[in-house]
Design an enzyme around this catalytic site. Structure first.
Site, PDB file in Angstrom:
ATOM      1  CG  ASN A  71      35.449  52.714  45.908  1.00  0.00           C
ATOM      2  OD1 ASN A  71      36.405  52.159  45.377  1.00  0.00           O
ATOM      3  ND2 ASN A  71      34.227  52.236  45.891  1.00  0.00           N
ATOM      4  N   PRO A  73      35.764  56.769  42.816  1.00  0.00           N
ATOM      5  CG  PRO A  73      33.479  56.708  43.284  1.00  0.00           C
ATOM      6  CD  PRO A  73      34.828  56.820  43.937  1.00  0.00           C
ATOM      7  CG  PHE A 206      52.520  54.679  29.352  1.00  0.00           C
ATOM      8  CD1 PHE A 206      51.963  55.917  29.564  1.00  0.00           C
ATOM      9  CD2 PHE A 206      53.827  54.616  28.885  1.00  0.00           C
ATOM     10  CE1 PHE A 206      52.677  57.089  29.333  1.00  0.00           C
ATOM     11  CE2 PHE A 206      54.551  55.780  28.638  1.00  0.00           C
ATOM     12  CZ  PHE A 206      53.978  57.018  28.865  1.00  0.00           C
ATOM     13  CG  LEU A 207      50.150  48.989  32.041  1.00  0.00           C
ATOM     14  CD1 LEU A 207      49.774  48.636  33.477  1.00  0.00           C
ATOM     15  CD2 LEU A 207      51.009  47.872  31.439  1.00  0.00           C
ATOM     16  CB  CYS A 256      42.648  50.550  37.400  1.00  0.00           C
ATOM     17  SG  CYS A 256      42.708  50.064  39.107  1.00  0.00           S
ATOM     18  CE  LYS A 259      39.577  54.752  39.685  1.00  0.00           C
ATOM     19  NZ  LYS A 259      39.834  54.638  41.087  1.00  0.00           N
TER      20      LYS A 259
HETATM   21  C1  UDX Z   1      45.624  47.098  36.297  1.00  0.00           C
HETATM   22  C2  UDX Z   1      47.131  47.322  36.263  1.00  0.00           C
HETATM   23  O1  UDX Z   1      47.763  46.236  35.545  1.00  0.00           O
HETATM   24  C3  UDX Z   1      47.687  47.424  37.673  1.00  0.00           C
HETATM   25  O2  UDX Z   1      49.074  47.743  37.637  1.00  0.00           O
HETATM   26  C4  UDX Z   1      46.942  48.525  38.426  1.00  0.00           C
HETATM   27  O3  UDX Z   1      47.394  48.576  39.761  1.00  0.00           O
HETATM   28  C5  UDX Z   1      45.444  48.264  38.386  1.00  0.00           C
HETATM   29  O4  UDX Z   1      45.003  48.129  37.028  1.00  0.00           O
HETATM   30  P1  UDX Z   1      44.013  45.009  36.691  1.00  0.00           P
HETATM   31  O5  UDX Z   1      42.910  45.937  36.315  1.00  0.00           O
HETATM   32  O6  UDX Z   1      43.853  44.166  37.900  1.00  0.00           O
HETATM   33  O7  UDX Z   1      45.381  45.838  36.896  1.00  0.00           O
HETATM   34  O8  UDX Z   1      44.249  43.998  35.478  1.00  0.00           O
HETATM   35  P2  UDX Z   1      45.194  43.895  34.204  1.00  0.00           P
HETATM   36  O9  UDX Z   1      45.887  42.596  34.235  1.00  0.00           O
HETATM   37  O10 UDX Z   1      46.023  45.088  34.023  1.00  0.00           O
HETATM   38  O11 UDX Z   1      44.121  43.798  33.019  1.00  0.00           O
HETATM   39  C6  UDX Z   1      43.235  44.870  32.700  1.00  0.00           C
HETATM   40  C7  UDX Z   1      42.380  44.514  31.513  1.00  0.00           C
HETATM   41  O12 UDX Z   1      43.163  44.462  30.312  1.00  0.00           O
HETATM   42  C8  UDX Z   1      41.702  43.139  31.607  1.00  0.00           C
HETATM   43  O13 UDX Z   1      40.384  43.235  31.125  1.00  0.00           O
HETATM   44  C9  UDX Z   1      42.554  42.268  30.721  1.00  0.00           C
HETATM   45  O14 UDX Z   1      41.846  41.158  30.202  1.00  0.00           O
HETATM   46  C10 UDX Z   1      42.920  43.245  29.624  1.00  0.00           C
HETATM   47  N1  UDX Z   1      44.153  42.869  28.887  1.00  0.00           N
HETATM   48  C11 UDX Z   1      45.341  42.781  29.553  1.00  0.00           C
HETATM   49  C12 UDX Z   1      44.098  42.655  27.519  1.00  0.00           C
HETATM   50  O15 UDX Z   1      43.026  42.755  26.912  1.00  0.00           O
HETATM   51  N2  UDX Z   1      45.264  42.349  26.847  1.00  0.00           N
HETATM   52  C13 UDX Z   1      46.470  42.252  27.480  1.00  0.00           C
HETATM   53  O16 UDX Z   1      47.468  41.975  26.797  1.00  0.00           O
HETATM   54  C14 UDX Z   1      46.507  42.468  28.875  1.00  0.00           C
END
Ligand code: UDX
Length: 466
Positions: A71, A73, A206-207, A256, A259
């Protein structure tokens, strides 16, 4: 690790942890995490070339490659509190590896770490070594929960960072050969150490930024009568932007995104880049704004008070197909509603009552005000306004409103007529995930709010929120 064992039958994989209950669970029929498809893979390999053990030192000393997935954190105290990653576990893992090793090893950073962590780890390893050669690699994991197995079987890319020396290149090749058992070579990217470490933070930033961007537009859609789903669709059709990760929601959660962005912010600040830090911080501020906006919408729609009203919460996990509640937006939304004295009845298909009570009774760490913790929530047992039930119909019975906070598939196909008949009137649905059929529910008689969608006539007449 289970996928490596499955795809590389000649490699022996031992997963070690100091926690006996956790290892016992991995060795049992009830794995400690819920992840679709994981059970099958573990069952196929366990006892053949996949083992789970608490004998950490023995297995580390025997290994050629050690993956460290401890971890990291966000620090809650001291220098960098609220932003920097806490590397305590990583450091002690490195010291242990140095202590028990009798032969050269490749040490792989799997945990998400601040850029240049590898350098610090390298120092710890080489200071303690007895002429032993350690090679550090960064191999960040990009899988998402709920789709982890698919992501691992068919990754967009595997990233391996290593030292640009002959020994470093040899170590990179050794790890590449492991993945090459099932990942096409053109999907295995090899970089220097720092690029690999930074790429992981940047990818998550970015995501998350995409979600905050679409969520910011959702507020504007509600104000103007545009529909965020239509806007996302139109925007995502541009191949330069792409259609994925553009769903407006009550906010992003998970272990993720927040953090890693805070970590990025801290690294920028430490490197004298306050403008860059500010830019990324805004992604989190927008996420907090979206959660607050949702709570405000609920309260203002229901005559500006939810005191003593039963509100059904459908979904508590941070997204569907997982029981994980870390940083789930449901925590902030529920706390906001409890703060307004609502009675909550919560149903999630995968999250236990214990977990929900624990999450709602924990102090919230004010990421932007590290010195000050927010007001104490009542302790777990004391939340009288809270019940956790095992059925959506039970949760919604006699409720004034429903809040959909996780996009579980089963919430799309509930018998909403039956639910409506058993609710107080007017009956409200606040859909934080845009999964319900708004028109159908309005026909039944519900007042429906769906993030970023044209507002119900009822809601338009309510005082402006946020
Ligand atoms: C994320 C990354 O996608 C992954 O590549 C990395 O290794 C870890 O962090 P995760 O946290 O498991 O993965 O979930 P993810 O599907 O990315 O969703 C994250 C949050 O965004 C969720 O609460 C989801 O509901 C939200 N989300 C996702 C949205 O609100 N809208 C979207 O269009 C996509």
């Amino acid at each position: 690790m289970a996928v490596i064992a499955l795809k590389c039958p000649e490699i022996e994989v031992v997963v070690v942890d100091i926690s006996t209950p956790r290892i016992n669970a991995w060795n049992s029929d009830q794995l400690p995490i819920y992840e679709p498809g994981l059970d099958d893979v573990v069952k196929q390999c366990r006892g053949k070339n996949l083992y789970f053990s608490t004998d950490v030192e023995k297995h580390v000393s025997e290994a050629d490659i050690v993956f460290v997935s401890v971890n990291t954190p966000t620090k809650t105290q001291g220098l960098g509190a609220g932003k920097a990653a806490d590397l305590t576990y990583w450091e002690s893992a490195a010291r242990m590896i140095a202590d028990v090793s009798k032969s050269g090893k490749i040490v792989v950073e799997k945990s998400t770490v601040p850029v240049k962590t590898a350098e610090a780890i390298e120092r710890i390893l080489s200071h303690n070594n007895k002429g032993i050669n350690f090679q550090i690699l960064s191999n960040p994991e990009f899988l998402a929960e709920g789709t982890a197995m698919e992501d691992l079987f068919k990754p967009d890319r595997v990233l391996i960072g290593g030292r640009e020396t002959p020994e470093g290149a040899k170590a990179v090749k050794a790890l590449k050969d492991v993945y090459a058992h099932w990942v096409p070579e053109d999907r295995i990217i090899c970089t220097n150490l720092w690029s690999a470490e930074l790429s992981k933070l940047a990818a998550n930033a970015f995501l998350a930024q995409r979600i905050s961007s679409v969520n910011s537009i959702s507020a504007l859609c509600e104000a103007t009568g545009a529909d965020v789903t239509q806007v996302s669709h139109a925007v995502g059709k541009d191949t330069r932007i792409g259609p994925r990760f553009l769903n407006a929601s009550v906010g992003f959660g998970g272990s993720c995104f927040q953090k890693d962005i805070l970590n990025l912010v801290y690294i920028c600040e430490c490197n004298g880049l306050p403008e860059v830090a500010h830019y990324w911080k805004q992604v989190i501020e927008m996420n907090d704004y979206q959660k607050n906006r949702f709570v405000n919408r609920v309260v203002s729609s229901m005559f500006n008070t939810v005191a003593n009203k039963k509100i059904a919460i459908l979904g508590f996990a941070f997204k569907k197909d997982t029981g994980d509640t870390r940083e789930t937006p449901a925590i902030d939304v529920c706390k906001g509603l409890l703060g307004d004295k609502a009675n909550l009845s919560i149903y999630d298909p995968q999250v236990s009552e214990d977990q929900i009570r624990k999450d709602l009774s924990m102090k919230k760490f004010g990421w932007d005000h590290p010195g000050h913790l927010q007001l104490l929530s009542p302790s777990a047992g004391d939340i009288k306004q809270l019940s956790v039930v095992w059925d959506a119909y039970e949760a919604t019975k006699d409720a004034h409103a429903i809040c959909v906070l996780t996009e579980w598939d089963e919430f799309k196909n509930l018998d909403y007529q039956r639910i409506f008949d058993n609710m107080q009137k007017p009956a409200f649905v606040f859909d934080g995930r845009n999964i319900v059929d708004v028109e159908k529910l309005r026909k039944i008689g519900f007042i429906v709010y769906s993030i970023g969608k044209p507002l119900d006539a009822w809601l338009k007449d309510m005082p402006a929120v946020a």
